[in-house]
Design a protein around this motif. Structure first.
Motif, PDB file in Angstrom:
ATOM      1  N   LEU A   1      48.704   5.692  -4.720  1.00 48.82           N
ATOM      2  CA  LEU A   1      49.150   5.690  -6.113  1.00 48.82           C
ATOM      3  C   LEU A   1      50.666   5.629  -6.218  1.00 48.82           C
ATOM      4  O   LEU A   1      51.208   5.063  -7.176  1.00 48.82           O
ATOM      5  N   ALA A   2      51.366   6.191  -5.235  1.00 48.96           N
ATOM      6  CA  ALA A   2      52.823   6.054  -5.219  1.00 48.96           C
ATOM      7  C   ALA A   2      53.228   4.587  -5.068  1.00 48.96           C
ATOM      8  O   ALA A   2      54.219   4.128  -5.663  1.00 48.96           O
ATOM      9  N   ILE A   3      52.447   3.828  -4.297  1.00 50.28           N
ATOM     10  CA  ILE A   3      52.708   2.393  -4.135  1.00 50.28           C
ATOM     11  C   ILE A   3      52.403   1.657  -5.435  1.00 50.28           C
ATOM     12  O   ILE A   3      53.193   0.821  -5.899  1.00 50.28           O
ATOM     13  N   TYR A   4      51.245   1.951  -6.057  1.00 50.50           N
ATOM     14  CA  TYR A   4      50.892   1.299  -7.315  1.00 50.50           C
ATOM     15  C   TYR A   4      51.956   1.597  -8.382  1.00 50.50           C
ATOM     16  O   TYR A   4      52.396   0.697  -9.100  1.00 50.50           O
ATOM     17  N   GLY A   5      52.338   2.870  -8.482  1.00 50.48           N
ATOM     18  CA  GLY A   5      53.333   3.244  -9.477  1.00 50.48           C
ATOM     19  C   GLY A   5      54.689   2.636  -9.194  1.00 50.48           C
ATOM     20  O   GLY A   5      55.413   2.240 -10.112  1.00 50.48           O
ATOM     21  N   GLY A   6      55.035   2.553  -7.899  1.00 48.79           N
ATOM     22  CA  GLY A   6      56.313   1.944  -7.537  1.00 48.79           C
ATOM     23  C   GLY A   6      56.361   0.475  -7.887  1.00 48.79           C
ATOM     24  O   GLY A   6      57.355  -0.032  -8.412  1.00 48.79           O
ATOM     25  N   LEU A   7      55.257  -0.246  -7.617  1.00 49.81           N
ATOM     26  CA  LEU A   7      55.194  -1.661  -7.957  1.00 49.81           C
ATOM     27  C   LEU A   7      55.250  -1.849  -9.476  1.00 49.81           C
ATOM     28  O   LEU A   7      55.982  -2.706  -9.977  1.00 49.81           O
ATOM     29  N   GLY A   8      54.479  -1.049 -10.196  1.00 53.31           N
ATOM     30  CA  GLY A   8      54.491  -1.154 -11.651  1.00 53.31           C
ATOM     31  C   GLY A   8      55.862  -0.877 -12.224  1.00 53.31           C
ATOM     32  O   GLY A   8      56.321  -1.575 -13.144  1.00 53.31           O
ATOM     33  N   HIS A   9      56.546   0.145 -11.689  1.00 49.99           N
ATOM     34  CA  HIS A   9      57.886   0.471 -12.176  1.00 49.99           C
ATOM     35  C   HIS A   9      58.870  -0.651 -11.882  1.00 49.99           C
ATOM     36  O   HIS A   9      59.724  -0.986 -12.721  1.00 49.99           O
ATOM     37  N   LEU A  10      58.739  -1.251 -10.718  1.00 48.46           N
ATOM     38  CA  LEU A  10      59.602  -2.391 -10.369  1.00 48.46           C
ATOM     39  C   LEU A  10      59.399  -3.531 -11.370  1.00 48.46           C
ATOM     40  O   LEU A  10      60.368  -4.093 -11.896  1.00 48.46           O
ATOM     41  N   LEU A  11      58.146  -3.868 -11.632  1.00 50.63           N
ATOM     42  CA  LEU A  11      57.865  -4.959 -12.571  1.00 50.63           C
ATOM     43  C   LEU A  11      58.349  -4.625 -13.977  1.00 50.63           C
ATOM     44  O   LEU A  11      58.772  -5.515 -14.721  1.00 50.63           O
ATOM     45  N   ALA A  12      58.270  -3.354 -14.337  1.00 51.77           N
ATOM     46  CA  ALA A  12      58.626  -2.944 -15.697  1.00 51.77           C
ATOM     47  C   ALA A  12      60.122  -2.818 -15.904  1.00 51.77           C
ATOM     48  O   ALA A  12      60.591  -2.803 -17.056  1.00 51.77           O
ATOM     49  N   THR A  13      60.897  -2.739 -14.832  1.00 51.08           N
ATOM     50  CA  THR A  13      62.338  -2.501 -14.968  1.00 51.08           C
ATOM     51  C   THR A  13      63.205  -3.669 -14.516  1.00 51.08           C
ATOM     52  O   THR A  13      64.433  -3.589 -14.607  1.00 51.08           O
ATOM     53  N   THR A  14      62.601  -4.747 -14.024  1.00 49.67           N
ATOM     54  CA  THR A  14      63.380  -5.920 -13.627  1.00 49.67           C
ATOM     55  C   THR A  14      62.936  -7.127 -14.444  1.00 49.67           C
ATOM     56  O   THR A  14      62.001  -7.045 -15.241  1.00 49.67           O
ATOM     57  N   ASP A  15      63.609  -8.245 -14.221  1.00 52.21           N
ATOM     58  CA  ASP A  15      63.253  -9.462 -14.955  1.00 52.21           C
ATOM     59  C   ASP A  15      62.459 -10.439 -14.088  1.00 52.21           C
ATOM     60  O   ASP A  15      62.369 -11.618 -14.383  1.00 52.21           O
ATOM     61  N   ARG A  16      61.853  -9.939 -13.045  1.00 51.66           N
ATOM     62  CA  ARG A  16      61.117 -10.813 -12.139  1.00 51.66           C
ATOM     63  C   ARG A  16      59.805 -11.254 -12.771  1.00 51.66           C
ATOM     64  O   ARG A  16      59.140 -10.511 -13.487  1.00 51.66           O
ATOM     65  N   TRP A  17      59.393 -12.498 -12.440  1.00 50.55           N
ATOM     66  CA  TRP A  17      58.097 -13.040 -12.836  1.00 50.55           C
ATOM     67  C   TRP A  17      57.383 -13.518 -11.573  1.00 50.55           C
ATOM     68  O   TRP A  17      57.397 -14.705 -11.257  1.00 50.55           O
ATOM     69  N   PRO A  18      56.777 -12.609 -10.817  1.00 46.87           N
ATOM     70  CA  PRO A  18      56.088 -13.024  -9.588  1.00 46.87           C
ATOM     71  C   PRO A  18      54.971 -14.016  -9.900  1.00 46.87           C
ATOM     72  O   PRO A  18      54.294 -13.913 -10.919  1.00 46.87           O
TER      73      PRO A  18
END
Length: 543
Positions: A507-524
């Motif tokens: 869950l730390a990985i899931y939350g970390g990925l979600g936070h990254l997506l939510a705080t940057t302008d990346r469009w993977p």
């Protein structure tokens, strides 16, 4: 509530590493939500039952307490139109024209059903054809239906891909890892496109990835599907499964050898084989229409609130099922009360961390066990545009056996989310592991697939089998024990002795990925070779 702060390595738009502080999930939340939703009081959480009413009310209660806002125009629910059919008066399945007439018992030898919403189904003296793996893949030069007309006939089909026995990645369908062509859902879809009156899959535990007990519990009793105009009349009249020993006897009556035909079907250029048998079966359908509910909460974004990061988990399970030692409630503790617990725990963590530039959506979907119906309905009727959904994570069963040294990317090689998650895995001192059973086609079996098939990059990753305590042997034994003794059975119950350390790490990985997506302008995006790349490119171009 126990709160810990974990350093998570985040990548900016320029891929510059930085450190952020994100609250860890609460183990108390994981335990409480899982125990509550999998208690007998919730009756196995079958959609459109009193168990659903209790389930969705509890999820809303927890989302509110976590600090989320209602996610559907001020409401918490998205209604999903459902139709329930329950087979009755099922005749024995009769096969004639062979050396001896064969009659197979419903539930024990075969399970049968229909997608058609009609009061009665009757197939009489339908010619039978063995169509190998039942695949029509022009891009691979493979067509098991070439040269034969199966309109009005009964087709017998093998499960998985032709090259599922391969140990590596070689073969016409990429070897061991299942493609969508190997999924039973595809087999029935293609049979319907070919005009088959009935489609029967031969059950084999290894390529199917589960035993007959799972098929029996899933395919008997009330069956749910999305209620759509037309009543699914474009589908075959009958769909179902046959036990392997029963299939062997059936083929022997036709003067054929199932093993030899199966080997032939794995070779490119295989031609369908008429069996010289005729199939007959009839049953009635009790029909009930009722809406089920997806539950949607949102943590609104700040500067880019019209861009969304998605977390999902299915809340449903099988409800009342075939009794084992007097217990007829399939509680679904791991599958998927634990996933909903993870969803709530991540929501709590996200709210504590504070609003991010992008919005974060927490979606608990219905009827995954009936064929990904709730997530499919959301994907086809999105509350938040899919073109504006950056990506997401789906949770379908958390690790409750202990911390793992590895983290497995299920269906690896699909999207750039994999590149973003690898630093998070490394930050925990873990490694990316190899999917232990790629032949199971797990990427196509849970709700992330509904989003993926319409273009949204979705991660499906989880603890591998190499446990910190006991290594790969212990991890594999735990996986096998769950599949054989608990999966889709009443024995999938909450256990106070579970070890949640592995779930917390994941869950730390899931939350970390979600936070990254939510705080940057990346469009993977999907990798260029992924089957979902073209639809994503088209979707983003037309946003």
């Amino acid at each position: 509530m126990r709160t810990i702060f974990l350093p998570l390595l985040l990548a900016s738009a320029a891929a510059t590493a930085q450190t952020a502080q994100v609250p860890a999930v609460s183990v108390d939340t994981l335990k409480t939500v899982t125990k509550t939703l999998s208690s007998d009081e919730y009756e196995g959480r079958a959609p459109t039952t009193p168990g659903e009413t209790k389930t969705v009310a509890y999820i809303v209660e927890r989302m509110k307490a976590a600090g989320l806002k209602p996610g559907n125009k001020g409401g918490w629910f998205q209604d999903v139109p459902m139709v329930e059919t329950t087979a009755g008066n099922v005749s024995p399945v009769r096969f004639t024209g062979g050396k001896t007439p064969i009659e197979l018992a419903y539930r024990t030898d075969m399970v049968l059903g229909t997608y058609r919403v009609v009061p009665k189904i009757e197939v009489t003296n339908s010619d039978m054809v063995f169509v190998g793996y039942g695949i029509n893949a022009p891009e691979r030069g493979w067509n098991d239906y070439a040269g034969i007309d199966v309109k009005g006939k009964t087709v017998v089909i093998l499960v998985n891909d032709p090259d599922w026995r391969e140990t590596g990645a070689t073969g016409p369908f990429g070897g061991r890892a299942m493609t969508y062509y190997g999924r039973w859902t595809y087999k029935f879809e293609e049979a319907a496109r070919q005009g088959a009156a009935a489609a029967i899959i031969v059950h084999d535990t290894e390529p199917a990835a589960y035993g007959w007990g799972v098929v029996q519990s899933s395919w008997t009793g009330p069956q749910l599907q999305q209620d759509t105009p037309g009543g699914h009349m474009d589908q075959s009249q009958v769909v179902g499964w046959i036990q392997n020993p029963a299939a062997q006897a059936l083929f022997a009556s036709a003067g054929q050898d199932l093993a030899k035909l199966s080997a032939a079907a794995a070779v490119k250029g295989f031609k369908a084989v008429p069996l010289g048998l005729k199939a007959s079966v009839s049953f009635t359908n009790t029909i009930r229409r009722q809406a089920s509910k997806n539950v949607v909460g949102i943590l609104p974004g700040t500067s880019h609130a019209d861009e969304y990061v998605l977390y999902s988990a299915h809340w449903d399970h099988l409800g009342r099922c075939d009794a084992v030692k007097g217990d007829d409630i399939c509680n679904g503790a791991v599958d998927n009360a634990s996933g909903v617990a993870g969803l709530i725990a991540l929501a709590e963590s996200a709210v504590k961390a504070g609003a991010t530039p992008r919005s974060q959506v927490f979606l608990a979907v219905t009827a995954e066990e009936s064929g990904l119906i709730g997530s499919k309905f959301y994907a086809e009727n999105p509350i938040y545009p899919l073109a504006q959904t950056v990506g997401g994570v789906n949770m379908d069963g958390l690790n409750v056996v202990g911390k793992a040294k590895d983290f497995v990317l299920v269906g690896a090689g699909k999207s750039e989310l994999e590149d973003l998650v690898k630093p998070l895995v490394a930050a925990q001192g873990r490694v990316i592991g190899i999917e232990p059973s790629p032949e199971k086609g797990s990427y196509y079996r849970s709700d992330h697939f509904s989003m993926a098939r319409l273009g949204v990059p979705m991660l499906y990753g989880e603890s591998g089998e190499d446990l910190v305590v006991g290594g790969s042997a212990a991890g594999h034994a735990a996986s096998e024990d769950y599949v054989v003794n608990r999966y889709h059975k009443p024995q999938d119950e909450y256990d106070a002795a579970w070890n949640w350390d592995g779930a917390l790490s994941d869950l730390a990985i899931y939350g970390g990925l979600g936070h990254l997506l939510a705080t940057t302008d990346r469009w993977p995006n999907w990798y260029p070779t992924a089957e979902f790349r073209a639809i994503r490119d088209k979707s983003r171009a037309g946003k």
